[in-house]
Design an enzyme around this catalytic site. Sequence first.
Site, mmCIF file in Angstrom:
data_model
loop_
_atom_site.group_PDB
_atom_site.id
_atom_site.type_symbol
_atom_site.label_atom_id
_atom_site.label_comp_id
_atom_site.label_asym_id
_atom_site.label_seq_id
_atom_site.Cartn_x
_atom_site.Cartn_y
_atom_site.Cartn_z
ATOM 1 N N ARG A 120 57.340 -56.656 -20.357
ATOM 2 C CA ARG A 120 55.970 -57.079 -20.675
ATOM 3 C C ARG A 120 55.222 -55.841 -21.119
ATOM 4 O O ARG A 120 55.090 -54.877 -20.350
ATOM 5 C CB ARG A 120 55.298 -57.725 -19.457
ATOM 6 C CG ARG A 120 53.800 -57.920 -19.673
ATOM 7 C CD ARG A 120 53.159 -58.785 -18.629
ATOM 8 N NE ARG A 120 53.519 -60.181 -18.834
ATOM 9 C CZ ARG A 120 52.892 -61.205 -18.261
ATOM 10 N NH1 ARG A 120 51.866 -60.991 -17.455
ATOM 11 N NH2 ARG A 120 53.273 -62.448 -18.496
ATOM 12 N N HIS A 147 54.466 -64.752 -26.568
ATOM 13 C CA HIS A 147 54.815 -65.042 -25.161
ATOM 14 C C HIS A 147 55.862 -66.174 -25.167
ATOM 15 O O HIS A 147 55.594 -67.293 -24.713
ATOM 16 C CB HIS A 147 53.552 -65.444 -24.394
ATOM 17 C CG HIS A 147 53.692 -65.377 -22.905
ATOM 18 N ND1 HIS A 147 54.833 -64.930 -22.262
ATOM 19 C CD2 HIS A 147 52.824 -65.730 -21.911
ATOM 20 C CE1 HIS A 147 54.651 -64.987 -20.954
ATOM 21 N NE2 HIS A 147 53.449 -65.469 -20.718
ATOM 22 N N GLN A 150 56.855 -68.396 -21.990
ATOM 23 C CA GLN A 150 55.845 -69.369 -21.567
ATOM 24 C C GLN A 150 55.958 -70.650 -22.392
ATOM 25 O O GLN A 150 55.904 -71.755 -21.849
ATOM 26 C CB GLN A 150 54.436 -68.767 -21.710
ATOM 27 C CG GLN A 150 53.348 -69.705 -21.240
ATOM 28 C CD GLN A 150 53.397 -69.952 -19.732
ATOM 29 O OE1 GLN A 150 53.401 -69.010 -18.966
ATOM 30 N NE2 GLN A 150 53.448 -71.207 -19.316
ATOM 31 N N ASP A 239 43.928 -71.116 -23.301
ATOM 32 C CA ASP A 239 44.268 -69.865 -22.609
ATOM 33 C C ASP A 239 42.966 -69.079 -22.437
ATOM 34 O O ASP A 239 41.928 -69.449 -23.002
ATOM 35 C CB ASP A 239 45.275 -69.089 -23.484
ATOM 36 C CG ASP A 239 45.837 -67.846 -22.825
ATOM 37 O OD1 ASP A 239 45.658 -67.665 -21.610
ATOM 38 O OD2 ASP A 239 46.469 -67.029 -23.543
ATOM 39 N N CYS A 279 48.627 -71.663 -19.574
ATOM 40 C CA CYS A 279 49.700 -70.792 -19.067
ATOM 41 C C CYS A 279 49.334 -70.129 -17.743
ATOM 42 O O CYS A 279 50.206 -69.668 -17.020
ATOM 43 C CB CYS A 279 50.070 -69.752 -20.113
ATOM 44 S SG CYS A 279 48.742 -68.607 -20.517
ATOM 45 N N ARG A 307 58.693 -72.068 -15.542
ATOM 46 C CA ARG A 307 59.046 -70.735 -16.037
ATOM 47 C C ARG A 307 60.381 -70.306 -15.423
ATOM 48 O O ARG A 307 61.258 -69.781 -16.100
ATOM 49 C CB ARG A 307 57.960 -69.705 -15.646
ATOM 50 C CG ARG A 307 56.651 -69.821 -16.426
ATOM 51 C CD ARG A 307 56.801 -69.363 -17.872
ATOM 52 N NE ARG A 307 57.244 -67.989 -17.986
ATOM 53 C CZ ARG A 307 56.460 -66.908 -17.912
ATOM 54 N NH1 ARG A 307 55.166 -67.066 -17.748
ATOM 55 N NH2 ARG A 307 56.960 -65.690 -18.058
HETATM 56 N N1 NVA Z 1 47.004 -64.499 -23.506
HETATM 57 C C1 NVA Z 1 47.105 -64.043 -22.136
HETATM 58 C C2 NVA Z 1 48.255 -64.690 -21.451
HETATM 59 C C3 NVA Z 1 48.420 -64.315 -19.997
HETATM 60 C C4 NVA Z 1 49.648 -64.916 -19.388
HETATM 61 C C5 NVA Z 1 47.230 -62.524 -22.123
HETATM 62 O O1 NVA Z 1 47.947 -61.986 -22.975
HETATM 63 O O2 NVA Z 1 46.621 -61.879 -21.272
HETATM 64 N N1 CP Z 2 51.535 -67.162 -17.564
HETATM 65 C C1 CP Z 2 51.920 -65.927 -17.223
HETATM 66 O O1 CP Z 2 52.672 -65.262 -17.935
HETATM 67 O O2 CP Z 2 51.436 -65.513 -16.023
HETATM 68 P P1 CP Z 2 51.488 -64.038 -15.433
HETATM 69 O O3 CP Z 2 50.589 -63.174 -16.249
HETATM 70 O O4 CP Z 2 51.000 -64.203 -14.016
HETATM 71 O O5 CP Z 2 52.907 -63.544 -15.468
#
Ligand code: NVA
Ligand code: CP
Length: 324
Positions: A120, A147, A150, A239, A279, A307
């Site tokens: 990540r 992502h 997800q 989101d 998500c 997930r």
């Molecule tokens: N769009 C959000 C998703 C979090 C799971 C982010 O990137 O922070």
């Molecule tokens: N939806 C998702 O990826 O959650 P986290 O940021 O908690 O991993």
Amino acid sequence: MSSQQTGIPSTLPKGAPPVRHYLQFADFSTEEYHYLMERAAFIKNKFKTFVRHQTLVDRTLAMIFEKASTRTRVSFEAGMYQMGGSVVHLTTGDSQLGRAEPIEDSAKVISRMTDIVMIRTYEQAKIERFAAHSRVPVINGLTNEFHPCQILADIFTYIEHRGPIAGKTVVWVGDGNNMANTWLQAAASLGFNLRVSTPSGYEVDEKVAVTPRGMGTGSYKTYSDPLEACAGADLVTTDVWTSMGYEAENDARRKAFAAWCVDSQMMAAAKPDALFMHCLPAHRGEEVQADVIDGPQSVVWDEAENRMHVQKALMEYLLLGRQN
Ligand code: NVA
Ligand code: CP
């Protein structure tokens, strides 16, 4: 990208499939998604009936987090242990990644000692650089651009509740972010219709999201009015207004996104059996009203749980290939 392409020998056993990465949704074919959905259902059923499914004994997953996480960490970590493997957890703060060791060197080292890597991070280019120097499969656990894990879980969840997603109408309300980009790639692969409504200035960057193959049998349409976008929809999803890494824009985004809050009026415009997805983490009263996310059409807890099931199928597929 295969190990042959990078010239890096794989450490996988003889007969194992060549190294492949999962860096964006477009990396897999429609047919591979059909297999993964079936396999995830099989693996989930085993988990639910307390039957062991340990196809990854002695395999190690390295998880690298440069941004915060709850679901991604728990789902990958629990999933890998359930499959008989083990997990190494690294963050920027407690590894040499935070002290400017080149990403290429980190990839070479980590991929000599582990069998699969989940990352990540911020820019997609960073995970691509890591993958280009990795001997083992690399999975995108979220970047600024995509992502895919997800959306894999979201599609699985839709199918569980409503059957095939091909031909259905999915509405994205909110930011043209990593999730929106990935929905666009999924519509192209799996043949559903995607409507996207974002405030002006926060549109999806089609140069990032559109696949080399175009929209396939899916379609993509933009709407300036989120209520209009939701009319007759099968699935409404949203989101956070501010994704990780964009916190400095928080105040401006709060103003710009005020009308992009999924509420009961939008859900009423959708089909009576429409689902709501998010998500998570969510901000009730910002991108979604509490009565929607906590209401009967919401499947957000299934999405979160799934997930783990889909990622177990994904890790198994990348390490062992097809299993039936
Ligand atoms: N769009 C959000 C998703 C979090 C799971 C982010 O990137 O922070
Ligand atoms: N939806 C998702 O990826 O959650 P986290 O940021 O908690 O991993």
